[in-house]
Design an enzyme around this catalytic site. Structure first.
Site, PDB file in Angstrom:
ATOM      1  N   GLU A 108      -0.034  -0.978   5.880  1.00  0.00           N
ATOM      2  CA  GLU A 108       1.043  -0.440   6.727  1.00  0.00           C
ATOM      3  C   GLU A 108       0.920   1.055   6.912  1.00  0.00           C
ATOM      4  O   GLU A 108       1.098   1.586   8.004  1.00  0.00           O
ATOM      5  CB  GLU A 108       2.414  -0.768   6.107  1.00  0.00           C
ATOM      6  CG  GLU A 108       3.584  -0.550   7.063  1.00  0.00           C
ATOM      7  CD  GLU A 108       4.151   0.857   7.097  1.00  0.00           C
ATOM      8  OE1 GLU A 108       4.957   1.146   7.987  1.00  0.00           O
ATOM      9  OE2 GLU A 108       3.786   1.694   6.247  1.00  0.00           O
ATOM     10  N   ASP A 145       0.867  -1.192   0.000  1.00  0.00           N
ATOM     11  CA  ASP A 145       0.000   0.000   0.000  1.00  0.00           C
ATOM     12  C   ASP A 145       0.896   1.231   0.000  1.00  0.00           C
ATOM     13  O   ASP A 145       2.097   1.145   0.286  1.00  0.00           O
ATOM     14  CB  ASP A 145      -0.938   0.012   1.212  1.00  0.00           C
ATOM     15  CG  ASP A 145      -0.190   0.030   2.546  1.00  0.00           C
ATOM     16  OD1 ASP A 145       0.790  -0.731   2.692  1.00  0.00           O
ATOM     17  OD2 ASP A 145      -0.556   0.824   3.436  1.00  0.00           O
TER      18      ASP A 145
END
Ligand SMILES: C[C@H](N)C(=O)N[C@@H](Cc1c[nH]cn1)C(=O)O
Ligand code: ZN
Ligand code: ZN
Length: 482
Positions: free
Chosen positions: A169, A104
């Site tokens: 994250e 991400d």
């Protein structure tokens, strides 16, 4: 030597394939896998599938592990993007290395000031600009390319490989701690070493990282009238939520960056003489850094003081205000509800739960003194603890040797001011050795509108990982197999 007989064909192959590797990074960067809002998680899932397909194409097996659901403001719940737990064929005599990374990214819009399209990897003067190029798609791909290189050159990968790849994250790794707990006796049981490559070098020299700060992210909501108001009609008659919020945010820091929340520095460990000395040999040029980011001065005057502020003291940053008028133009509105956002980076010994309590109580005290009729709500997320590793751990020996094999010199031993929420959890919950082996350059400008990785770092970083597999296999014996 034996090592060059193994490594040289690998390095040659990586050099020959470099354009293909950059092209693959371009394909990954093209997926806008911004995890900052649940409404965007579809692209995060798409990215996870692309990564999984790459792993299975190389012969690995992939499990999409469930990490629970997120509760939306409406009360509905949304399944979080799963976490990839992958592994390659196992040979019991070999040590097992588990790599953690994330696919991400932070949000990115051209209007934020990008000179290039953020999701179109663009090469300028040897630098590959794009969101996620350095944080963290480039390094994740470099690990996969290192494995691919062993396979393509028909050399046995000298360690067993496991991978943990997540898609949340950047918004705090929700659910991952629980997953590690659940899989401690299964997926993680035979892991000897955990390695993370999600940060950057301190200077032009390669580095091994042995610590990160933790983080707690705060939301301060001030709600007033039922509707937004005309400031010509109601200005001077109502207590404005933006005014309350600015007073609250203004109570957090002094003009030198000191956090004003009572008790916040209480548990910070004192600096030892040995630690003080450790900063002296590091290469970090304050003048160069000023030029790079365009500031006239820092809050600290020396390299040592600045690195301490970055690595071993807490800091507080204000990130933004949701709901306040922020477009160009001059709308004369009194917004009815605003949410201030700030985060505190925490250092070893600080407990996120204690920090949350101290901050919440402080904000309520300040608010009470204002006698405002508005409603205040304080909430917090992330709650990640700081992490520090033992430099005597064998991974650091293998890391040093791999750096030498690729770059010809010793790495700098550094800490990191930002946060990998899972670093502390890996070490505490699994009891395994954790190291960070960064390949990002000191000027990669992660999270900014100039994020990049240099072609040099991406390609030499791939060689570093290939060399790391070899050096790890050369350590006397793995901790579990001694
Ligand atoms: C170091 C890593 N690449 C990163 O950027 N981590 C984020 C994690 C985080 C912390 N709070 C919310 N997300 C960061 O340090 O900002
Ligand atoms: Zn990252
Ligand atoms: Zn990041």
């Amino acid at each position: 030597s034996e090592s060059s007989a193994v490594l040289e064909p690998l390095f040659r192959h990586i050099d020959q394939r470099q354009n293909d590797f950059v092209q693959r990074l371009r394909e990954w960067v093209a997926i806008p896998s911004d995890s900052s809002q649940p409404s965007l998680w579809g692209e995060v899932e798409r990215m996870l599938h692309v990564a999984a397909d790459k792993i299975t194409a190389m012969g690995g097996t992939v499990e999409f592990a469930d990490v629970g659901s997120h509760e939306l403001p409406s009360g509905a719940s949304l399944r979080r993007p799963p976490v990839i737990l992958a592994q390659f064929e196992k040979e019991p005599k070999k040590a097992t290395l588990c790599f953690y990374g994330h696919v991400d990214v932070q949000p990115a819009n051209k209007e934020d000031g990008w000179a290039t399209e953020p999701f179109n990897l663009t090469e300028i003067d040897g630098n590959l600009y794009g969101r996620g190029a350095s944080d963290n798609k480039g390094p994740v791909l470099a690990w996969l390319h290192a494995i691919e290189t062993y396979l393509a050159t028909k050399q046995e990968v000298p360690v067993n490989i496991k991978l943990v790849l997540e898609g949340l994250e950047e918004s705090g790794s929700d659910g991952l701690e629980e997953l590690i707990q659940q899989r401690n006796d299964t997926f993680f049981s035979d892991v000897d070493y955990i390695v993370i490559s999600d940060n950057v070098w301190l200077s032009r020299r390669p580095a091994l990282t042995y610590g990160t700060r933790g983080s707690t992210y705060f939301f301060v909501e001030v709600e007033g009238p039922k509707i937004d108001l005309h400031s010509g009609v109601f200005g001077g008659c109502v207590q404005e939520p933006v005014g309350d919020l600015i007073a609250l945010l203004g109570s957090l820091l002094d003009h030198r960056g000191k956090i004003l929340v009572p008790g916040i520095y209480e548990s910070v460990a004192p600096v030892t003489e040995e630690e003080s000395k450790s900063y002296q040999d590091l290469h970090f040029d304050l003048e160069e850094m000023k030029q790079e980011i365009g500031v006239e001065c820092f809050l600290q005057d020396t390299k040592e003081a600045m690195l301490m502020a970055r690595w071993r003291y807490p800091s507080l940053s204000i990130h933004g205000i949701e709901g306040a008028f922020s477009q160009p133009g001059s709308k004369t509105v009194i917004p009815r509800r605003v949410v201030g956002k700030f985060s505190i980076r925490q250092v070893p010994n600080m407990e996120p739960a204690v920090v949350e309590k101290q901050v919440t109580e402080h904000l309520h005290r300040v608010f009470t003194r204002r006698r405002s009729p508005n409603k205040l709500k304080v909430s917090a997320t992330v709650g990640a603890k700081a992490w520090v590793a033992d430099l005597k751990d064998p991974q650091y020996i293998a890391g040093r040797r791999a750096v030498k094999a690729v770059f010809g010199g010793e790495p700098e031993l550094i800490r990191e001011g930002s946060t990998i929420p899972v670093a502390h959890n890996f070490q505490e919950l699994t009891g395994k050795s954790v190291m960070m082996l960064p390949i990002g350059g000191h000027d990669d400008a992660e999270h900014s509108e100039k994020e990049k990785i240099s072609r040099y770092n991406f390609i030499e970083g791939t060689k570093l990982f290939a060399a790391y597999f070899y050096e790890l296999s050369q350590l006397q014996q793995s901790p579990q197999k001694m």
